[in-house]
Design a protein around this motif. Structure first.
Motif, PDB file in Angstrom:
ATOM      1  N   MET A 190     -51.610 -52.932  36.215  1.00 48.34           N
ATOM      2  CA  MET A 190     -50.481 -53.460  35.454  1.00 48.34           C
ATOM      3  C   MET A 190     -49.472 -52.372  35.113  1.00 48.34           C
ATOM      4  O   MET A 190     -48.251 -52.593  35.173  1.00 48.34           O
ATOM      5  CB  MET A 190     -50.984 -54.138  34.181  1.00 48.34           C
ATOM      6  N   LYS A 191     -49.967 -51.195  34.762  1.00 42.92           N
ATOM      7  CA  LYS A 191     -49.071 -50.086  34.453  1.00 42.92           C
ATOM      8  C   LYS A 191     -48.181 -49.767  35.647  1.00 42.92           C
ATOM      9  O   LYS A 191     -46.962 -49.565  35.510  1.00 42.92           O
ATOM     10  CB  LYS A 191     -49.892 -48.855  34.061  1.00 42.92           C
ATOM     11  N   ASP A 192     -48.777 -49.732  36.839  1.00 44.23           N
ATOM     12  CA  ASP A 192     -48.005 -49.446  38.058  1.00 44.23           C
ATOM     13  C   ASP A 192     -47.018 -50.581  38.355  1.00 44.23           C
ATOM     14  O   ASP A 192     -45.892 -50.333  38.804  1.00 44.23           O
ATOM     15  CB  ASP A 192     -48.952 -49.263  39.244  1.00 44.23           C
ATOM     16  N   ALA A 193     -47.437 -51.827  38.081  1.00 41.19           N
ATOM     17  CA  ALA A 193     -46.567 -52.976  38.337  1.00 41.19           C
ATOM     18  C   ALA A 193     -45.341 -52.936  37.423  1.00 41.19           C
ATOM     19  O   ALA A 193     -44.217 -53.227  37.867  1.00 41.19           O
ATOM     20  CB  ALA A 193     -47.339 -54.272  38.134  1.00 41.19           C
ATOM     21  N   VAL A 194     -45.536 -52.578  36.172  1.00 42.70           N
ATOM     22  CA  VAL A 194     -44.422 -52.495  35.226  1.00 42.70           C
ATOM     23  C   VAL A 194     -43.431 -51.406  35.658  1.00 42.70           C
ATOM     24  O   VAL A 194     -42.210 -51.606  35.622  1.00 42.70           O
ATOM     25  CB  VAL A 194     -44.935 -52.206  33.794  1.00 42.70           C
ATOM     26  N   THR A 195     -43.956 -50.268  36.096  1.00 41.19           N
ATOM     27  CA  THR A 195     -43.095 -49.174  36.561  1.00 41.19           C
ATOM     28  C   THR A 195     -42.243 -49.630  37.740  1.00 41.19           C
ATOM     29  O   THR A 195     -41.028 -49.374  37.794  1.00 41.19           O
ATOM     30  CB  THR A 195     -43.939 -47.960  36.974  1.00 41.19           C
ATOM     31  N   ALA A 196     -42.860 -50.314  38.695  1.00 38.84           N
ATOM     32  CA  ALA A 196     -42.140 -50.801  39.863  1.00 38.84           C
ATOM     33  C   ALA A 196     -41.137 -51.882  39.481  1.00 38.84           C
ATOM     34  O   ALA A 196     -40.025 -51.945  40.027  1.00 38.84           O
ATOM     35  CB  ALA A 196     -43.120 -51.335  40.904  1.00 38.84           C
ATOM     36  N   ALA A 197     -41.504 -52.755  38.524  1.00 41.16           N
ATOM     37  CA  ALA A 197     -40.608 -53.828  38.095  1.00 41.16           C
ATOM     38  C   ALA A 197     -39.355 -53.274  37.422  1.00 41.16           C
ATOM     39  O   ALA A 197     -38.256 -53.821  37.590  1.00 41.16           O
ATOM     40  CB  ALA A 197     -41.343 -54.772  37.151  1.00 41.16           C
ATOM     41  N   LYS A 198     -39.503 -52.199  36.663  1.00 42.23           N
ATOM     42  CA  LYS A 198     -38.332 -51.564  36.050  1.00 42.23           C
ATOM     43  C   LYS A 198     -37.372 -51.075  37.126  1.00 42.23           C
ATOM     44  O   LYS A 198     -36.146 -51.236  37.016  1.00 42.23           O
ATOM     45  CB  LYS A 198     -38.772 -50.386  35.174  1.00 42.23           C
ATOM     46  N   GLU A 199     -37.927 -50.500  38.166  1.00 42.84           N
ATOM     47  CA  GLU A 199     -37.114 -49.982  39.273  1.00 42.84           C
ATOM     48  C   GLU A 199     -36.412 -51.122  40.005  1.00 42.84           C
ATOM     49  O   GLU A 199     -35.221 -51.035  40.325  1.00 42.84           O
ATOM     50  CB  GLU A 199     -38.027 -49.220  40.225  1.00 42.84           C
ATOM     51  N   ALA A 200     -37.157 -52.198  40.269  1.00 47.21           N
ATOM     52  CA  ALA A 200     -36.577 -53.336  40.990  1.00 47.21           C
ATOM     53  C   ALA A 200     -35.471 -54.005  40.172  1.00 47.21           C
ATOM     54  O   ALA A 200     -34.426 -54.375  40.713  1.00 47.21           O
ATOM     55  CB  ALA A 200     -37.679 -54.337  41.332  1.00 47.21           C
ATOM     56  N   THR A 201     -35.709 -54.150  38.878  1.00 52.11           N
ATOM     57  CA  THR A 201     -34.722 -54.805  38.018  1.00 52.11           C
ATOM     58  C   THR A 201     -33.463 -53.959  37.888  1.00 52.11           C
ATOM     59  O   THR A 201     -32.339 -54.480  37.913  1.00 52.11           O
ATOM     60  CB  THR A 201     -35.327 -55.051  36.613  1.00 52.11           C
ATOM     61  N   ALA A 202     -33.629 -52.649  37.788  1.00 46.59           N
ATOM     62  CA  ALA A 202     -32.484 -51.746  37.711  1.00 46.59           C
ATOM     63  C   ALA A 202     -31.636 -51.777  38.983  1.00 46.59           C
ATOM     64  O   ALA A 202     -30.428 -51.535  38.950  1.00 46.59           O
ATOM     65  CB  ALA A 202     -32.953 -50.315  37.423  1.00 46.59           C
ATOM     66  N   SER A 203     -32.277 -52.102  40.113  1.00 49.96           N
ATOM     67  CA  SER A 203     -31.546 -52.125  41.377  1.00 49.96           C
ATOM     68  C   SER A 203     -30.498 -53.234  41.419  1.00 49.96           C
ATOM     69  O   SER A 203     -29.549 -53.171  42.192  1.00 49.96           O
ATOM     70  CB  SER A 203     -32.520 -52.299  42.552  1.00 49.96           C
ATOM     71  N   VAL A 204     -30.652 -54.247  40.579  1.00 45.85           N
ATOM     72  CA  VAL A 204     -29.673 -55.342  40.530  1.00 45.85           C
ATOM     73  C   VAL A 204     -28.338 -54.823  40.022  1.00 45.85           C
ATOM     74  O   VAL A 204     -27.278 -55.082  40.607  1.00 45.85           O
ATOM     75  CB  VAL A 204     -30.167 -56.494  39.633  1.00 45.85           C
ATOM     76  N   ALA A 205     -28.371 -54.080  38.921  1.00 48.75           N
ATOM     77  CA  ALA A 205     -27.134 -53.509  38.362  1.00 48.75           C
ATOM     78  C   ALA A 205     -26.505 -52.528  39.342  1.00 48.75           C
ATOM     79  O   ALA A 205     -25.277 -52.496  39.502  1.00 48.75           O
ATOM     80  CB  ALA A 205     -27.444 -52.828  37.034  1.00 48.75           C
ATOM     81  N   LYS A 206     -27.332 -51.732  40.013  1.00 50.64           N
ATOM     82  CA  LYS A 206     -26.808 -50.761  40.979  1.00 50.64           C
ATOM     83  C   LYS A 206     -26.097 -51.439  42.140  1.00 50.64           C
ATOM     84  O   LYS A 206     -25.096 -50.941  42.656  1.00 50.64           O
ATOM     85  CB  LYS A 206     -27.947 -49.876  41.504  1.00 50.64           C
ATOM     86  N   ALA A 207     -26.593 -52.590  42.535  1.00 48.24           N
ATOM     87  CA  ALA A 207     -25.994 -53.301  43.655  1.00 48.24           C
ATOM     88  C   ALA A 207     -24.649 -53.902  43.308  1.00 48.24           C
ATOM     89  O   ALA A 207     -23.842 -54.222  44.180  1.00 48.24           O
ATOM     90  CB  ALA A 207     -26.929 -54.424  44.121  1.00 48.24           C
ATOM     91  N   ASN A 208     -24.385 -54.037  42.000  1.00 54.33           N
ATOM     92  CA  ASN A 208     -23.133 -54.637  41.550  1.00 54.33           C
ATOM     93  C   ASN A 208     -22.145 -53.616  40.984  1.00 54.33           C
ATOM     94  O   ASN A 208     -21.186 -53.978  40.344  1.00 54.33           O
ATOM     95  CB  ASN A 208     -23.420 -55.715  40.504  1.00 54.33           C
TER      96      ASN A 208
END
Length: 242
Positions: free
Chosen positions: A224-242
């Motif tokens: 779960m700890k690793d999943a949360v770390t990856a989810a933060k990265e994936a979610t941040a990529s949305v703002a970067k794409a815009n």
């Protein structure tokens, strides 16, 4: 003073019908002759636009206009750390008939440890973007509804065992972490799923694994700890794409 027969007949008829019908069809003479439009339409300027057409109700503009490339939403370093011996570092993109609205990518790998068995890991991420549409709602509101439905769907995974959920702090504007176990082909898999919302986009990241041939299953808390770390990265990529 004597009421005319037609008027008296009308009053008695109105008294015999339900109240709701009285309001609609038994108004006073002054209402019938009122100053409103003869066709019964509203005289309110907000009700109709010039030309007699209904004025559209404005909705809040969507925060994000596009999605990131799902297979580039996570760095190669993150993928290699979470999926040892990953088969395809570039990821396998899911099919989508509208990449501006939805997209996904997955990675998997099997780390062979010889007599100690093998460790299998699977990682995937998906995005869904909602536009603002008059008559339907804002992209943000639609994403909130989709977020709640996705959380409920993950919790209701068929044959899932020991389902636990909690808020996932620091992931998007709101996020839920869901952990559970699932037996497949005789093996016990551990799952960690993060469902998050950022603006008008819903992000779902799934991470699971098992140990084969004597290898230990992944520790649920570390998974779960690793999943949360990856989810933060994936979610941040949305703002970067815009």
């Amino acid at each position: 003073m004597h009421r005319s027969a037609p008027r008296l007949t009308r009053i008695l008829a109105c008294a015999a019908v339900p109240v709701m019908l009285v309001v609609a069809g038994c108004s006073s003479d002054s209402d019938a002759k009122g100053s409103g439009p003869a066709d019964g339409s509203s005289s309110s300027p907000e009700a109709t636009a010039p030309g007699g057409e209904q004025s559209p109700v404005s909705v809040e503009p969507a925060k994000y206009a596009k999605l990131p490339d799902p297979c580039k939403a996570l760095t190669s370093k993150t993928v290699e750390e979470l999926v040892p011996k990953v088969k395809n570092k570039a990821g396998t993109a899911g099919t989508s008939n509208d990449t501006a609205a939805r997209g996904s990518c997955s990675w998997n790998g099997l780390e062979d440890k010889g007599v100690k068995g093998s460790n299998y890991r699977w990682l995937d991420v998906s995005f869904q973007r909602f536009a603002s549409e008059a008559g339907i709602g804002s992209g943000g509101d639609r994403a909130r509804n989709a977020y709640e439905k996705e959380v409920a769907a993950v919790k209701a995974t068929e044959k899932a065992k020991d389902v636990k959920s909690s808020p996932a702090a620091g992931v998007g504007e709101e996020a839920t972490a869901i952990a559970y176990g699932l037996t497949k082909s005789g093996e016990d898999f551990r799952y960690a799923t993060i469902v998050a919302r950022t603006g008008n986009v819903v992000v779902t990241l799934g991470y699971n694994g098992t140990g084969f041939a004597g290898a230990e299953n992944p520790d649920p808390s570390q998974l779960m700890k690793d999943a949360v770390t990856a989810a933060k990265e994936a979610t941040a990529s949305v703002a970067k794409a815009n």
